[in-house]
Design a protein around this motif. Structure first.
Motif, short mmCIF file in Angstrom:
data_model
loop_
_atom_site.label_atom_id
_atom_site.label_comp_id
_atom_site.label_asym_id
_atom_site.label_seq_id
_atom_site.Cartn_x
_atom_site.Cartn_y
_atom_site.Cartn_z
N ALA A 24 0.83 -1.20 0.00
CA ALA A 24 0.00 0.00 0.00
C ALA A 24 0.87 1.25 0.00
N GLY A 25 2.02 1.15 0.65
CA GLY A 25 2.95 2.28 0.69
C GLY A 25 3.63 2.55 -0.64
N ASN A 26 3.53 1.61 -1.57
CA ASN A 26 4.09 1.78 -2.90
C ASN A 26 3.04 2.21 -3.93
N GLY A 27 1.85 2.54 -3.43
CA GLY A 27 0.78 2.97 -4.33
C GLY A 27 0.17 1.83 -5.12
N LEU A 28 0.24 0.60 -4.55
CA LEU A 28 -0.32 -0.57 -5.20
C LEU A 28 -1.34 -1.24 -4.29
N THR A 29 -2.42 -1.72 -4.88
CA THR A 29 -3.48 -2.38 -4.12
C THR A 29 -3.61 -3.82 -4.59
N TRP A 30 -3.52 -4.75 -3.64
CA TRP A 30 -3.71 -6.17 -3.91
C TRP A 30 -5.17 -6.52 -3.69
N LEU A 31 -5.84 -7.01 -4.74
CA LEU A 31 -7.21 -7.49 -4.59
C LEU A 31 -7.20 -8.90 -4.03
N LYS A 32 -8.37 -9.48 -3.84
CA LYS A 32 -8.48 -10.80 -3.23
C LYS A 32 -7.67 -11.83 -4.02
N PRO A 33 -6.95 -12.72 -3.32
CA PRO A 33 -6.12 -13.70 -4.01
C PRO A 33 -6.95 -14.85 -4.59
N ALA A 34 -6.37 -15.51 -5.56
CA ALA A 34 -6.97 -16.71 -6.12
C ALA A 34 -6.58 -17.92 -5.28
N PRO A 35 -7.33 -19.03 -5.36
CA PRO A 35 -6.95 -20.24 -4.64
C PRO A 35 -5.63 -20.83 -5.14
N MET A 36 -5.28 -20.61 -6.41
CA MET A 36 -4.07 -21.22 -6.96
C MET A 36 -2.83 -20.75 -6.22
N ASN A 37 -1.98 -21.72 -5.91
CA ASN A 37 -0.77 -21.47 -5.12
C ASN A 37 0.39 -22.14 -5.84
N GLU A 82 -12.41 -3.55 -9.23
CA GLU A 82 -12.37 -4.56 -8.17
C GLU A 82 -13.42 -5.63 -8.40
N GLY A 83 -14.63 -5.23 -8.76
CA GLY A 83 -15.69 -6.19 -9.03
C GLY A 83 -15.40 -7.05 -10.25
N VAL A 84 -14.72 -6.48 -11.24
CA VAL A 84 -14.36 -7.24 -12.44
C VAL A 84 -13.44 -8.40 -12.07
N PHE A 85 -12.35 -8.09 -11.37
CA PHE A 85 -11.35 -9.12 -11.10
C PHE A 85 -11.74 -10.02 -9.93
N ASP A 86 -12.58 -9.52 -9.02
CA ASP A 86 -13.06 -10.39 -7.93
C ASP A 86 -13.94 -11.52 -8.45
N GLN A 87 -14.56 -11.32 -9.62
CA GLN A 87 -15.34 -12.41 -10.22
C GLN A 87 -14.44 -13.56 -10.66
N ILE A 88 -13.29 -13.21 -11.17
CA ILE A 88 -12.40 -14.18 -11.80
C ILE A 88 -11.58 -14.98 -10.80
N SER A 89 -11.07 -14.31 -9.78
CA SER A 89 -10.10 -14.93 -8.87
C SER A 89 -10.55 -16.27 -8.27
N PRO A 90 -11.80 -16.40 -7.79
CA PRO A 90 -12.18 -17.68 -7.18
C PRO A 90 -12.10 -18.87 -8.14
N LYS A 91 -12.15 -18.61 -9.44
CA LYS A 91 -12.12 -19.69 -10.42
C LYS A 91 -10.69 -20.13 -10.78
N LEU A 92 -9.71 -19.36 -10.36
CA LEU A 92 -8.31 -19.66 -10.70
C LEU A 92 -7.72 -20.60 -9.66
N THR A 93 -7.96 -21.88 -9.84
CA THR A 93 -7.46 -22.91 -8.93
C THR A 93 -6.21 -23.56 -9.50
N ASP A 94 -5.53 -24.37 -8.69
CA ASP A 94 -4.37 -25.11 -9.18
C ASP A 94 -4.75 -25.98 -10.38
N ALA A 95 -5.88 -26.66 -10.28
CA ALA A 95 -6.30 -27.57 -11.34
C ALA A 95 -6.59 -26.81 -12.63
N VAL A 96 -7.23 -25.65 -12.52
CA VAL A 96 -7.53 -24.85 -13.71
C VAL A 96 -6.25 -24.39 -14.39
#
Length: 358
Positions: A163-176, A312-326
């Motif tokens: 946040a101190g670098n002027g960057l915002t991290w949205l919700k992470p995906a399950p993929m690790n 935020e709403g655009v990318f929050d839709q996508i993140s939950p679908k990005l799993t390891d298997a996908v």
């Protein structure tokens, strides 16, 4: 424990599946010399003739569940960047397609050579959005000596610091996309239905065989300490011993095939690599939490997000679908079948209903 992954690169211009030396590789630069070279090359490219990605093509996308942002100016700009390896190219094209469907005038600066170069584009705010890994940011960019295995805690720590670098991290995906060990499926039953790393200690010494990369084998935060956390000792002769003859040191590209062929029972892998699926390998659970979290998340310029909060709403839709298997499957289509990342991303986005064909 600090995880410093092997630097794995893919060519800037993709040719054929057989020409790629390291499918789904992640360029997580750790050494200062490499970082300096990458930064210098990228600076030269940007200053000399402008960044011209080799794979800037994406199919046209119409809105689906990602709707056109109401009231958005026709020329609302958004620059998307990503690194130049398979997984990042796929994720970058997903981001380009999503932003295009939402009505943004997207500049595609994916296929950038190296983690450091992409980071510079984001921190200088020459790019508005990228997909980044929590562990990469924490260990490489922020310089912390130890990663955080808990996925949520790692993401929150990165989000707070950036946040101190002027960057915002949205919700992470399950993929690790972290380190792991895998076993060929045919051997799972032979080894007693093994599913967890902790179960290796219960096996006879002759079955404790490993295939690892040379860097992972030699690093002070790599193979040896991983074994120790699981009650095993490299070179030891006791109950938890792993004779050095039980360990094959191989190039990154051969670990997967060697494991599949039975050269060893346990091969070092990266969890979203497409070869896991194509070779039918089974990933063992890191049940004692040795490896840090490397979840991917959308990272946006805070100023851009404040201007267009609908992103935020655009990318929050996508993140939950990005799993390891996908990601294993999407990466496989590029690296094994030789398909274009943009086509793979487009097909998946349409299938999930995020976008539609015009």
């Amino acid at each position: 424990m600090t995880r410093r992954p092997t630097t794995r690169t893919s060519p800037t211009t993709r040719t054929s599946a057989t020409a790629r030396p390291s499918p789904t590789a992640r360029t997580r630069t750790r050494r200062a010399l490499t970082a300096t070279v990458l930064a210098g090359v990228t600076t030269s490219l940007l200053a000399g003739c402008g960044l011209q990605p080799a794979a800037a093509f994406v199919p046209a996308a119409a809105p689906g569940s990602i709707e056109h942002v109401e009231g958005l100016p026709e020329d609302a700009p958004l620059t998307v960047t990503a690194k130049n390896f398979t997984e990042q190219l796929v994720l970058g094209k997903i981001a380009v397609l999503a932003a295009s469907a939402a009505g943004f005038d997207v500049t595609d600066e994916t296929n950038v050579p190296g983690s450091v170069a992409v980071r510079q584009l984001m921190t200088s705010h020459d790019a508005d959005m990228t997909y980044e890994y929590t562990g990469t940011a924490w260990l490489t960019f922020m310089g912390h000596k130890e990663g955080i295995p808990d996925k949520t805690e790692q993401w929150q720590a990165v989000k707070d610091e950036d946040a101190g670098n002027g960057l915002t991290w949205l919700k992470p995906a399950p993929m690790n996309n972290t380190y792991a060990f895998a076993v060929r499926k045919e051997a799972v039953g032979e080894l007693g239905d093994i599913t967890k790393l902790s179960q290796i200690a219960d096996l006879p010494v002759e079955d404790r065989t490993f295939c690892v990369e040379s860097e992972f084998n030699s690093r002070p935060d790599g193979f040896k300490p991983m074994l120790e956390q699981y009650g095993l000792t490299l070179g030891g002769s006791g109950d938890g011993g792993i004779p050095k003859g039980n360990v094959d040191i191989l190039d990154t590209g051969t670990v997967y095939t060697a494991t599949d062929r039975g050269t060893c029972n346990f091969g070092e892998v990266f969890t979203t690599d497409g070869r896991i699926k194509s070779l039918g390998l089974s990933v063992l659970e890191d049940d004692r939490g040795f490896f840090p979290a490397y979840n991917v998340a959308p990272v946006l310029s805070t100023a851009t997000l404040e201007r267009y909060p609908q992103l935020e709403g655009v990318f929050d839709q996508i993140s939950p679908k990005l799993t390891d298997a996908v990601l294993q499957e999407l990466n496989r289509q590029v690296d094994v079948e030789g398909r274009e990342p943009a086509d793979v991303a487009f097909e998946w986005m349409v299938k999930e209903g995020f976008i539609t064909k015009p």
